[in-house]
Enzyme design. Structure first.
Site, PDB file in Angstrom:
ATOM      1  N   LYS A  47       3.479  23.494  -6.859  1.00 12.40           N
ATOM      2  CA  LYS A  47       3.746  22.312  -6.021  1.00 12.40           C
ATOM      3  C   LYS A  47       4.824  21.494  -6.733  1.00 12.40           C
ATOM      4  O   LYS A  47       4.829  21.348  -7.965  1.00 12.40           O
ATOM      5  CB  LYS A  47       2.473  21.465  -5.868  1.00 12.40           C
ATOM      6  CG  LYS A  47       2.718  20.081  -5.243  1.00 12.40           C
ATOM      7  CD  LYS A  47       3.184  20.177  -3.794  1.00 12.40           C
ATOM      8  CE  LYS A  47       3.565  18.799  -3.244  1.00 12.40           C
ATOM      9  NZ  LYS A  47       4.146  18.877  -1.883  1.00 12.40           N
ATOM     10  N   CYS A  59      14.246  15.428  -1.702  1.00  9.46           N
ATOM     11  CA  CYS A  59      13.673  14.148  -2.101  1.00  9.46           C
ATOM     12  C   CYS A  59      14.645  13.029  -1.764  1.00  9.46           C
ATOM     13  O   CYS A  59      15.863  13.251  -1.705  1.00  9.46           O
ATOM     14  CB  CYS A  59      13.366  14.164  -3.587  1.00  9.46           C
ATOM     15  SG  CYS A  59      11.923  15.166  -3.843  1.00  9.46           S
ATOM     16  N   LYS A  93      16.097  23.780  -3.674  1.00 10.07           N
ATOM     17  CA  LYS A  93      15.400  23.893  -2.388  1.00 10.07           C
ATOM     18  C   LYS A  93      16.120  22.955  -1.443  1.00 10.07           C
ATOM     19  O   LYS A  93      16.255  21.744  -1.739  1.00 10.07           O
ATOM     20  CB  LYS A  93      13.939  23.499  -2.545  1.00 10.07           C
ATOM     21  CG  LYS A  93      13.107  23.536  -1.270  1.00 10.07           C
ATOM     22  CD  LYS A  93      12.804  24.936  -0.817  1.00 10.07           C
ATOM     23  CE  LYS A  93      11.816  25.008   0.341  1.00 10.07           C
ATOM     24  NZ  LYS A  93      10.413  24.754  -0.075  1.00 10.07           N
ATOM     25  N   GLY A 120      10.587  29.840   5.934  1.00 13.34           N
ATOM     26  CA  GLY A 120      10.529  29.161   7.223  1.00 13.34           C
ATOM     27  C   GLY A 120      10.270  30.102   8.378  1.00 13.34           C
ATOM     28  O   GLY A 120      11.061  30.994   8.633  1.00 13.34           O
TER      29      GLY A 120
HETATM   30  C1  LIG Z   1       9.327  15.252   1.483  1.00  8.74           C
HETATM   31  C2  LIG Z   1       9.155  14.845   0.037  1.00  8.74           C
HETATM   32  C3  LIG Z   1       7.855  14.056  -0.121  1.00  8.74           C
HETATM   33  C4  LIG Z   1      10.318  13.949  -0.349  1.00  8.74           C
HETATM   34  C5  LIG Z   1       9.197  16.078  -0.874  1.00  8.74           C
HETATM   35  C6  LIG Z   1       7.953  16.954  -0.865  1.00  8.74           C
HETATM   36  C7  LIG Z   1       7.757  17.709   0.411  1.00  8.74           C
HETATM   37  C8  LIG Z   1       6.670  17.507   1.238  1.00  8.74           C
HETATM   38  C9  LIG Z   1       5.610  16.519   0.934  1.00  8.74           C
HETATM   39  O1  LIG Z   1       5.024  16.554  -0.180  1.00  8.74           O
HETATM   40  O2  LIG Z   1       5.370  15.701   1.858  1.00  8.74           O
HETATM   41  N1  LIG Z   1       6.524  18.205   2.410  1.00  8.74           N
HETATM   42  C10 LIG Z   1       7.456  19.142   2.794  1.00  8.74           C
HETATM   43  O3  LIG Z   1       7.328  19.778   3.877  1.00  8.74           O
HETATM   44  N2  LIG Z   1       8.529  19.376   1.985  1.00  8.74           N
HETATM   45  C11 LIG Z   1       8.728  18.695   0.819  1.00  8.74           C
HETATM   46  O4  LIG Z   1       9.734  18.949   0.131  1.00  8.74           O
END
Ligand SMILES: CC(C)(C)CCc1c(C(=O)O)[nH]c(=O)[nH]c1=O
Length: 312
Positions: A45, A130, A164, A249
């Site tokens: 994660k 991010c 990513k 995806g």
């Molecule tokens: C969206 C962010 C919280 C900035 C990064 C973590 C992340 C999340 C998340 O932890 O909400 N969900 C996703 O589908 N992609 C991600 O890269």
């Protein structure tokens, strides 16, 4: 049949692994993904320096009719040190990906510096979805910011690193992000992250389906497949061949894996469908992938990788 992949000096006996965020927050989950005979690797994660609880629930929702998912998890994770401890002490023959997602550039640089100075000998994935600074788009949608952070990162980082990326939807954006990435010694690009800020409605209550952000969340699953294929194909066509591609995806079947490889993917990640089926999904997908190759008398993924045909 040869269903392997290669990134930098790492050989993957199987090309499937989890997508960061799914089945990878705890050591138990990470162990389960690695223990699957049909996974080639695991990605942690995305880590922040300190542990985070993430957003209030409901923050993940499975859409009806297997359309996909919407999430606004908010980066819940056990903190950088937890994942560093895991990857340094885990005994495995499989290469491991360490994902970092600092909420500031300094957080990212600090985590990457610690990884550089550590004995970690896997691959690092920098999550560019991010936020950069409040009021500006996510880093990967800010091409100067992307160039700036990669310039700082590669001023000290020497281990295999990839980024990513969120999906792009404009051909000029494919050109622009590729022009930035080609200037750096990246081991790989992982495309796509969820399609940002979708919205789903519960028809019984006329209410959004997740609590954070008024219901806005990242989209995954079968409804993002066409966008994932396009981003893998567009970046494969534009990136230096030294930069490998992880396709992520929309994977729900072996044919979806086959299609991402056809577009140029070296490895393939499973997110939403892994949430649905858990780790047996890896065996099902690899079996279906082998059948697709069999149908056309192919013996290896190398024969189809990047070989998508256009209509001349
Ligand atoms: C969206 C962010 C919280 C900035 C990064 C973590 C992340 C999340 C998340 O932890 O909400 N969900 C996703 O589908 N992609 C991600 O890269």
């Amino acid at each position: 049949m040869d269903l392997t992949g290669q990134i930098a000096n790492f050989h993957f006996n199987h090309i499937l692994l989890n997508a960061a965020g799914v089945k990878c927050q705890t050591t138990a989950e990470l162990d389960q993904v690695l223990a699957s005979p049909y996974s080639g690797s695991v990605v942690t994660k995305s880590a922040t320096p300190m542990t985070r609880p993430g957003n209030p629930s409901p923050r993940y929702y499975q859409l009806p009719e297997e359309l996909g998912s919407v999430n606004s998890m908010g980066l819940p994770n056990e903190g950088f040190a937890y994942y560093l401890d895991y990857v340094l002490n885990k005994k495995t023959d499989k290469p491991v990906f360490f994902s970092v997602a600092g909420l500031t550039k300094d957080d990212n640089l600090a985590m990457l510096m610690e990884l550089e100075q550590s004995n970690f000998n896997g691959l690092v994935e920098l999550n560019l979805s991010c936020p950069n600074v409040p009021g500006k788009p996510q880093t990967a949608y800010d091409f100067e910011a992307t160039r700036a952070i990669l310039t700082e990162v590669f001023s000290f980082f020497t281990k295999p690193l990839g980024v990513k990326l969120p999906p792009y939807f404009d051909m000029v954006h494919f050109d622009m992000i590729a022009a930035v990435l080609n200037d750096f010694p990246l081991a790989f690009v992982n495309t796509i992250n969820s399609i940002g800020n979708g919205l789903a409605i519960d028809p019984h209550t006329d209410t959004v389906v997740i609590k954070p952000k008024g219901g806005f969340g990242g989209l995954g699953g079968s409804l993002v497949k066409a966008t994932a294929l396009a981003n893998v194909r567009a970046l494969r066509e534009r990136l230096n061949e030294s930069i490998k591609i992880i396709g992520t995806g929309g994977v729900t079947s072996g044919r979806d894996v086959y299609d991402l490889v056809l577009c140029g993917a070296d490895l393939v990640e499973v997110g939403t469908q892994l949430m649905v089926e858990d780790t047996p999904v890896f065996e099902r997908l690899e079996g279906e992938l082998a059948n697709e190759l069999d149908k056309k008398d192919y013996q290896s993924l190398a024969e189809i990788r990047g070989k998508l045909q256009i209509i001349s």
